[in-house]
Design a protein around this motif. Structure first.
Motif, short mmCIF file in Angstrom:
data_model
loop_
_atom_site.label_atom_id
_atom_site.label_comp_id
_atom_site.label_asym_id
_atom_site.label_seq_id
_atom_site.Cartn_x
_atom_site.Cartn_y
_atom_site.Cartn_z
N LEU A 137 9.24 -1.58 4.73
CA LEU A 137 7.98 -2.24 4.42
C LEU A 137 6.89 -1.24 4.06
O LEU A 137 5.97 -1.57 3.30
CB LEU A 137 7.53 -3.08 5.62
CG LEU A 137 8.38 -4.29 5.98
CD1 LEU A 137 7.87 -4.93 7.27
CD2 LEU A 137 8.40 -5.31 4.85
N LEU A 138 7.00 -0.03 4.59
CA LEU A 138 5.99 0.99 4.31
C LEU A 138 6.24 1.75 3.01
O LEU A 138 5.36 2.47 2.53
CB LEU A 138 5.93 2.00 5.47
CG LEU A 138 5.39 1.47 6.79
CD1 LEU A 138 5.59 2.50 7.89
CD2 LEU A 138 3.91 1.12 6.67
N ASP A 139 7.41 1.58 2.43
CA ASP A 139 7.79 2.36 1.25
C ASP A 139 7.17 1.79 -0.03
O ASP A 139 7.87 1.43 -0.97
CB ASP A 139 9.31 2.41 1.13
CG ASP A 139 9.78 3.41 0.07
OD1 ASP A 139 9.12 4.45 -0.10
OD2 ASP A 139 10.81 3.14 -0.57
N LEU A 140 5.83 1.68 -0.04
CA LEU A 140 5.12 1.13 -1.19
C LEU A 140 4.20 2.14 -1.86
O LEU A 140 3.65 1.86 -2.92
CB LEU A 140 4.30 -0.09 -0.76
CG LEU A 140 5.10 -1.30 -0.28
CD1 LEU A 140 4.16 -2.41 0.16
CD2 LEU A 140 6.04 -1.80 -1.36
N ARG A 141 4.02 3.28 -1.24
CA ARG A 141 3.20 4.34 -1.83
C ARG A 141 3.90 5.67 -1.58
O ARG A 141 4.63 5.83 -0.60
CB ARG A 141 1.80 4.37 -1.20
CG ARG A 141 0.93 3.16 -1.53
CD ARG A 141 0.58 3.08 -2.99
NE ARG A 141 -0.33 1.97 -3.28
CZ ARG A 141 0.05 0.74 -3.63
NH1 ARG A 141 1.35 0.46 -3.67
NH2 ARG A 141 -0.84 -0.18 -3.90
N PRO A 142 3.67 6.67 -2.44
CA PRO A 142 4.36 7.95 -2.29
C PRO A 142 4.13 8.58 -0.92
O PRO A 142 3.00 8.73 -0.47
CB PRO A 142 3.73 8.80 -3.41
CG PRO A 142 3.28 7.82 -4.43
CD PRO A 142 2.82 6.62 -3.65
N GLY A 143 5.21 8.93 -0.27
CA GLY A 143 5.15 9.66 0.99
C GLY A 143 4.86 8.82 2.21
O GLY A 143 4.98 9.32 3.34
N ARG A 144 4.50 7.56 2.05
CA ARG A 144 4.06 6.76 3.21
C ARG A 144 5.16 6.56 4.22
O ARG A 144 4.98 6.82 5.42
CB ARG A 144 3.50 5.42 2.74
CG ARG A 144 2.95 4.56 3.87
CD ARG A 144 2.41 3.24 3.36
NE ARG A 144 1.24 3.43 2.52
CZ ARG A 144 0.66 2.43 1.84
NH1 ARG A 144 1.18 1.22 1.89
NH2 ARG A 144 -0.41 2.67 1.10
N ALA A 145 6.31 6.08 3.80
CA ALA A 145 7.41 5.85 4.74
C ALA A 145 7.92 7.16 5.31
O ALA A 145 8.32 7.23 6.48
CB ALA A 145 8.54 5.10 4.04
N LEU A 233 4.21 -6.03 13.93
CA LEU A 233 3.95 -5.52 12.59
C LEU A 233 4.80 -6.24 11.54
O LEU A 233 4.33 -6.53 10.44
CB LEU A 233 4.21 -4.02 12.54
CG LEU A 233 3.19 -3.13 13.25
CD1 LEU A 233 3.69 -1.69 13.30
CD2 LEU A 233 1.84 -3.20 12.54
N THR A 234 6.04 -6.53 11.90
CA THR A 234 6.93 -7.23 10.96
C THR A 234 6.42 -8.63 10.67
O THR A 234 6.39 -9.06 9.51
CB THR A 234 8.36 -7.29 11.53
OG1 THR A 234 8.82 -5.96 11.78
CG2 THR A 234 9.30 -7.96 10.55
N VAL A 235 6.01 -9.34 11.71
CA VAL A 235 5.47 -10.68 11.52
C VAL A 235 4.17 -10.62 10.71
O VAL A 235 3.95 -11.43 9.80
CB VAL A 235 5.24 -11.36 12.88
CG1 VAL A 235 4.49 -12.68 12.71
CG2 VAL A 235 6.56 -11.59 13.59
N SER A 241 -1.24 -7.45 3.85
CA SER A 241 -0.78 -6.30 3.07
C SER A 241 -1.07 -5.02 3.82
O SER A 241 -2.24 -4.73 4.14
CB SER A 241 -1.49 -6.28 1.71
OG SER A 241 -1.35 -5.02 1.09
N PHE A 242 -0.02 -4.25 4.13
CA PHE A 242 -0.24 -2.97 4.78
C PHE A 242 -1.11 -2.06 3.92
O PHE A 242 -1.95 -1.31 4.43
CB PHE A 242 1.10 -2.28 5.05
CG PHE A 242 1.88 -2.89 6.19
CD1 PHE A 242 1.31 -3.83 7.04
CD2 PHE A 242 3.19 -2.52 6.43
CE1 PHE A 242 2.02 -4.39 8.09
CE2 PHE A 242 3.92 -3.07 7.47
CZ PHE A 242 3.34 -4.01 8.30
#
Length: 271
Positions: A137-145, A233-235, A241-242
Protein backbone atom coordinates in the motif's frame (compact mmCIF):
# COMPACT_ATOMS: atom_id res chain seq x y z
CA UNK A 1 18.94 -19.22 -30.72
CA UNK A 2 20.51 -15.90 -29.74
CA UNK A 3 17.82 -14.00 -31.70
CA UNK A 4 15.08 -15.93 -29.88
CA UNK A 5 16.75 -15.22 -26.56
CA UNK A 6 17.00 -11.55 -27.47
CA UNK A 7 13.27 -11.41 -28.30
CA UNK A 8 12.44 -13.15 -25.03
CA UNK A 9 14.53 -10.68 -23.04
CA UNK A 10 12.94 -7.75 -24.89
CA UNK A 11 9.44 -9.11 -24.22
CA UNK A 12 10.19 -9.65 -20.55
CA UNK A 13 11.67 -6.16 -20.24
CA UNK A 14 8.55 -4.71 -21.84
CA UNK A 15 6.24 -6.68 -19.53
CA UNK A 16 8.09 -5.32 -16.50
CA UNK A 17 7.99 -1.69 -17.59
CA UNK A 18 5.59 0.68 -15.88
CA UNK A 19 4.89 4.41 -15.90
CA UNK A 20 5.21 5.96 -12.45
CA UNK A 21 3.33 8.92 -10.99
CA UNK A 22 5.78 11.35 -12.62
CA UNK A 23 5.23 9.81 -16.03
CA UNK A 24 8.71 8.25 -16.04
CA UNK A 25 9.33 4.71 -17.23
CA UNK A 26 10.48 2.39 -14.45
CA UNK A 27 11.01 -1.36 -14.25
CA UNK A 28 9.60 -3.96 -11.90
CA UNK A 29 12.84 -5.90 -12.29
CA UNK A 30 13.88 -4.11 -9.09
CA UNK A 31 11.08 -5.82 -7.18
CA UNK A 32 11.88 -9.22 -8.68
CA UNK A 33 15.52 -8.79 -7.66
CA UNK A 34 14.60 -7.69 -4.14
CA UNK A 35 12.23 -10.60 -3.55
CA UNK A 36 14.72 -13.09 -4.98
CA UNK A 37 17.56 -11.69 -2.88
CA UNK A 38 15.49 -11.78 0.32
CA UNK A 39 14.55 -15.41 -0.27
CA UNK A 40 18.14 -16.31 -1.17
CA UNK A 41 19.48 -14.73 2.04
CA UNK A 42 16.97 -16.72 4.08
CA UNK A 43 18.01 -19.91 2.27
CA UNK A 44 21.72 -19.19 2.75
CA UNK A 45 21.04 -18.76 6.47
CA UNK A 46 19.63 -22.31 6.46
CA UNK A 47 16.04 -21.28 6.87
CA UNK A 48 14.43 -23.17 3.98
CA UNK A 49 10.87 -22.85 5.30
CA UNK A 50 11.15 -19.06 5.54
CA UNK A 51 12.78 -18.93 2.10
CA UNK A 52 9.93 -20.99 0.63
CA UNK A 53 7.34 -18.64 2.15
CA UNK A 54 9.10 -15.60 0.67
CA UNK A 55 9.37 -17.28 -2.74
CA UNK A 56 5.66 -18.11 -2.68
CA UNK A 57 4.72 -14.55 -1.73
CA UNK A 58 7.01 -13.18 -4.44
CA UNK A 59 5.44 -15.42 -7.09
CA UNK A 60 1.93 -14.34 -6.07
CA UNK A 61 2.98 -10.70 -6.15
CA UNK A 62 4.63 -11.00 -9.56
CA UNK A 63 1.56 -12.75 -10.97
CA UNK A 64 -0.56 -9.84 -9.74
CA UNK A 65 1.88 -7.34 -11.27
CA UNK A 66 1.81 -9.01 -14.69
CA UNK A 67 -1.81 -10.15 -14.99
CA UNK A 68 -3.44 -6.92 -13.79
CA UNK A 69 -1.25 -4.90 -16.15
CA UNK A 70 -2.37 -7.04 -19.08
CA UNK A 71 -6.00 -6.59 -18.06
CA UNK A 72 -5.62 -2.81 -18.00
CA UNK A 73 -3.98 -2.82 -21.42
CA UNK A 74 -6.84 -4.92 -22.74
CA UNK A 75 -9.36 -2.46 -21.31
CA UNK A 76 -10.84 -4.99 -18.90
CA UNK A 77 -11.96 -3.89 -15.42
CA UNK A 78 -9.51 -4.52 -12.59
CA UNK A 79 -10.60 -5.02 -8.99
CA UNK A 80 -8.97 -2.55 -6.63
CA UNK A 81 -8.49 -2.53 -2.88
CA UNK A 82 -9.38 -5.12 -0.30
CA UNK A 83 -13.13 -4.68 -0.79
CA UNK A 84 -12.83 -4.91 -4.56
CA UNK A 85 -11.05 -8.25 -4.44
CA UNK A 86 -13.42 -9.64 -1.80
CA UNK A 87 -16.41 -8.64 -3.92
CA UNK A 88 -14.84 -10.24 -7.00
CA UNK A 89 -14.24 -13.49 -5.12
CA UNK A 90 -17.79 -13.44 -3.71
CA UNK A 91 -19.12 -12.99 -7.25
CA UNK A 92 -17.15 -15.98 -8.47
CA UNK A 93 -14.61 -13.88 -10.37
CA UNK A 94 -11.16 -14.92 -9.11
CA UNK A 95 -8.44 -12.30 -9.49
CA UNK A 96 -4.72 -12.37 -8.89
CA UNK A 97 -5.33 -9.90 -6.07
CA UNK A 98 -7.90 -12.28 -4.63
CA UNK A 99 -5.40 -15.11 -4.99
CA UNK A 100 -2.95 -13.04 -2.94
CA UNK A 101 -5.68 -12.32 -0.42
CA UNK A 102 -6.00 -16.05 0.23
CA UNK A 103 -2.53 -17.32 -0.67
CA UNK A 104 -0.37 -14.93 1.35
CA UNK A 105 -2.13 -15.59 4.69
CA UNK A 106 -1.93 -19.34 4.05
CA UNK A 107 1.80 -19.10 3.36
CA UNK A 108 2.31 -16.91 6.42
CA UNK A 109 0.36 -19.36 8.58
CA UNK A 110 2.57 -22.22 7.38
CA UNK A 111 5.70 -20.18 8.09
CA UNK A 112 4.50 -19.21 11.57
CA UNK A 113 3.65 -22.82 12.41
CA UNK A 114 7.13 -23.97 11.33
CA UNK A 115 8.94 -21.34 13.40
CA UNK A 116 10.79 -22.16 16.59
CA UNK A 117 8.58 -22.09 19.73
CA UNK A 118 5.36 -21.41 17.80
CA UNK A 119 2.99 -19.52 20.04
CA UNK A 120 0.19 -17.19 18.99
CA UNK A 121 0.57 -18.69 15.52
CA UNK A 122 -2.51 -16.92 14.16
CA UNK A 123 -1.28 -13.57 15.48
CA UNK A 124 2.18 -14.11 13.99
CA UNK A 125 0.73 -15.12 10.62
CA UNK A 126 -1.68 -12.18 10.58
CA UNK A 127 1.13 -9.75 11.46
CA UNK A 128 3.33 -11.08 8.65
CA UNK A 129 0.51 -11.00 6.09
CA UNK A 130 -0.63 -7.57 7.25
CA UNK A 131 2.88 -6.13 6.93
CA UNK A 132 3.18 -7.66 3.45
CA UNK A 133 0.01 -5.86 2.40
CA UNK A 134 0.91 -2.61 4.16
CA UNK A 135 4.27 -2.36 2.39
CA UNK A 136 2.46 -2.77 -0.91
CA UNK A 137 0.00 0.00 0.00
CA UNK A 138 2.94 2.33 0.61
CA UNK A 139 4.61 1.60 -2.73
CA UNK A 140 3.10 4.65 -4.44
CA UNK A 141 6.04 7.05 -4.35
CA UNK A 142 9.78 6.51 -4.89
CA UNK A 143 11.49 5.08 -1.84
CA UNK A 144 8.43 5.17 0.41
CA UNK A 145 7.93 1.44 0.94
CA UNK A 146 11.68 0.92 1.16
CA UNK A 147 12.10 3.56 3.86
CA UNK A 148 9.18 2.12 5.81
CA UNK A 149 10.79 -1.34 5.63
CA UNK A 150 14.37 -0.23 6.28
CA UNK A 151 13.77 1.44 9.63
CA UNK A 152 12.27 -1.55 11.49
CA UNK A 153 14.51 -4.01 9.61
CA UNK A 154 17.64 -2.14 10.72
CA UNK A 155 16.47 -2.07 14.35
CA UNK A 156 15.51 -5.75 14.39
CA UNK A 157 18.75 -6.77 12.67
CA UNK A 158 20.97 -4.97 15.16
CA UNK A 159 19.22 -5.80 18.43
CA UNK A 160 21.23 -8.41 20.34
CA UNK A 161 19.83 -11.91 20.75
CA UNK A 162 19.54 -12.76 24.42
CA UNK A 163 20.41 -16.25 25.66
CA UNK A 164 17.46 -18.33 26.73
CA UNK A 165 14.75 -20.66 25.54
CA UNK A 166 13.65 -18.41 22.68
CA UNK A 167 17.12 -17.41 21.48
CA UNK A 168 16.82 -19.58 18.38
CA UNK A 169 13.49 -17.98 17.51
CA UNK A 170 14.93 -14.48 17.97
CA UNK A 171 17.94 -15.40 15.83
CA UNK A 172 15.54 -16.47 13.09
CA UNK A 173 13.82 -13.12 13.35
CA UNK A 174 17.14 -11.34 13.01
CA UNK A 175 17.90 -13.38 9.90
CA UNK A 176 14.60 -12.30 8.33
CA UNK A 177 15.33 -8.68 9.25
CA UNK A 178 18.71 -8.91 7.49
CA UNK A 179 17.01 -10.58 4.52
CA UNK A 180 14.83 -7.46 4.23
CA UNK A 181 17.51 -4.91 5.13
CA UNK A 182 20.25 -5.74 2.62
CA UNK A 183 18.10 -5.97 -0.56
CA UNK A 184 16.20 -2.83 0.49
CA UNK A 185 19.44 -0.89 0.93
CA UNK A 186 20.66 -2.06 -2.48
CA UNK A 187 17.38 -1.11 -4.17
CA UNK A 188 16.99 2.30 -2.54
CA UNK A 189 19.18 4.33 -4.98
CA UNK A 190 17.44 2.80 -8.00
CA UNK A 191 14.00 3.41 -6.51
CA UNK A 192 14.74 7.01 -5.48
CA UNK A 193 16.18 7.78 -8.91
CA UNK A 194 12.94 6.47 -10.46
CA UNK A 195 14.62 3.82 -12.56
CA UNK A 196 12.79 0.97 -10.84
CA UNK A 197 10.00 0.19 -8.42
CA UNK A 198 9.15 -2.65 -6.08
CA UNK A 199 5.73 -3.56 -7.38
CA UNK A 200 3.74 -6.24 -5.58
CA UNK A 201 6.51 -8.82 -5.90
CA UNK A 202 9.09 -6.72 -4.07
CA UNK A 203 6.86 -4.85 -1.62
CA UNK A 204 4.94 -7.93 -0.45
CA UNK A 205 8.15 -9.88 0.19
CA UNK A 206 9.88 -7.02 2.02
CA UNK A 207 6.82 -6.44 4.18
CA UNK A 208 6.50 -10.16 4.92
CA UNK A 209 10.16 -10.43 5.91
CA UNK A 210 9.86 -7.44 8.27
CA UNK A 211 6.56 -8.75 9.65
CA UNK A 212 8.09 -12.15 10.35
CA UNK A 213 11.05 -10.52 12.07
CA UNK A 214 8.66 -8.49 14.24
CA UNK A 215 6.69 -11.61 15.13
CA UNK A 216 9.81 -13.45 16.26
CA UNK A 217 11.66 -10.64 18.01
CA UNK A 218 8.89 -9.00 20.03
CA UNK A 219 6.87 -10.19 23.06
CA UNK A 220 3.20 -11.17 22.69
CA UNK A 221 1.79 -7.86 23.93
CA UNK A 222 3.85 -5.87 21.45
CA UNK A 223 2.85 -8.22 18.63
CA UNK A 224 -0.83 -7.74 19.41
CA UNK A 225 -0.41 -3.96 19.49
CA UNK A 226 1.48 -4.00 16.18
CA UNK A 227 -1.18 -6.20 14.59
CA UNK A 228 -3.90 -3.82 15.76
CA UNK A 229 -2.01 -0.91 14.19
CA UNK A 230 -1.49 -2.74 10.91
CA UNK A 231 -5.18 -3.70 10.73
CA UNK A 232 -6.23 -0.12 11.50
CA UNK A 233 -4.00 1.25 8.73
CA UNK A 234 -5.25 -1.37 6.27
CA UNK A 235 -8.88 -0.54 6.99
CA UNK A 236 -8.15 3.20 6.80
CA UNK A 237 -6.48 2.75 3.40
CA UNK A 238 -9.88 1.81 1.93
CA UNK A 239 -11.12 5.34 2.62
CA UNK A 240 -8.05 7.53 3.14
CA UNK A 241 -5.16 8.24 0.77
CA UNK A 242 -1.83 7.66 2.48
CA UNK A 243 -0.23 10.09 0.00
CA UNK A 244 -2.70 12.82 0.98
CA UNK A 245 -2.06 12.25 4.70
CA UNK A 246 1.71 12.37 4.16
CA UNK A 247 1.40 15.57 2.10
CA UNK A 248 -0.55 17.22 4.96
CA UNK A 249 1.93 16.12 7.65
CA UNK A 250 5.15 18.18 7.44
CA UNK A 251 7.55 15.73 9.11
CA UNK A 252 6.18 12.81 7.10
CA UNK A 253 6.45 14.78 3.87
CA UNK A 254 10.06 15.73 4.63
CA UNK A 255 10.92 12.11 5.34
CA UNK A 256 9.08 10.98 2.21
CA UNK A 257 11.05 13.38 0.00
CA UNK A 258 14.54 12.57 1.30
CA UNK A 259 16.65 11.42 -1.63
CA UNK A 260 13.88 11.75 -4.21
CA UNK A 261 14.30 13.44 -7.56
CA UNK A 262 12.67 16.81 -8.18
CA UNK A 263 8.97 16.62 -8.95
CA UNK A 264 7.85 16.20 -12.52
CA UNK A 265 5.21 18.31 -14.21
CA UNK A 266 2.39 16.72 -12.23
CA UNK A 267 3.09 15.64 -8.65
CA UNK A 268 -0.50 14.41 -8.32
CA UNK A 269 -0.32 12.24 -11.43
CA UNK A 270 -1.24 8.57 -11.66
CA UNK A 271 0.09 6.23 -8.99
Amino acid sequence: MSARRGRLVATLRHELERTNFHGRTVTLAEGVAVSGAAAALAALARRPADAAVLVGIGVLGLADDLVEHRQRRAGRPVAKGLRGHVRALAAGRPTTGGLKLVGIPVLCLAGAARAEHPRLVLVDAALTAGCANLANLLDLRPGRALKASLMPAALLATLPVQDGGTAERAAGGRTLAIAALLPALAALPVDLDERGMLGDAGANVLGAAVGTALARRTPPGVRLALLAGVVALTVASERVSFSAVIARTPWLERLDRIGRRADGPDEAGPA
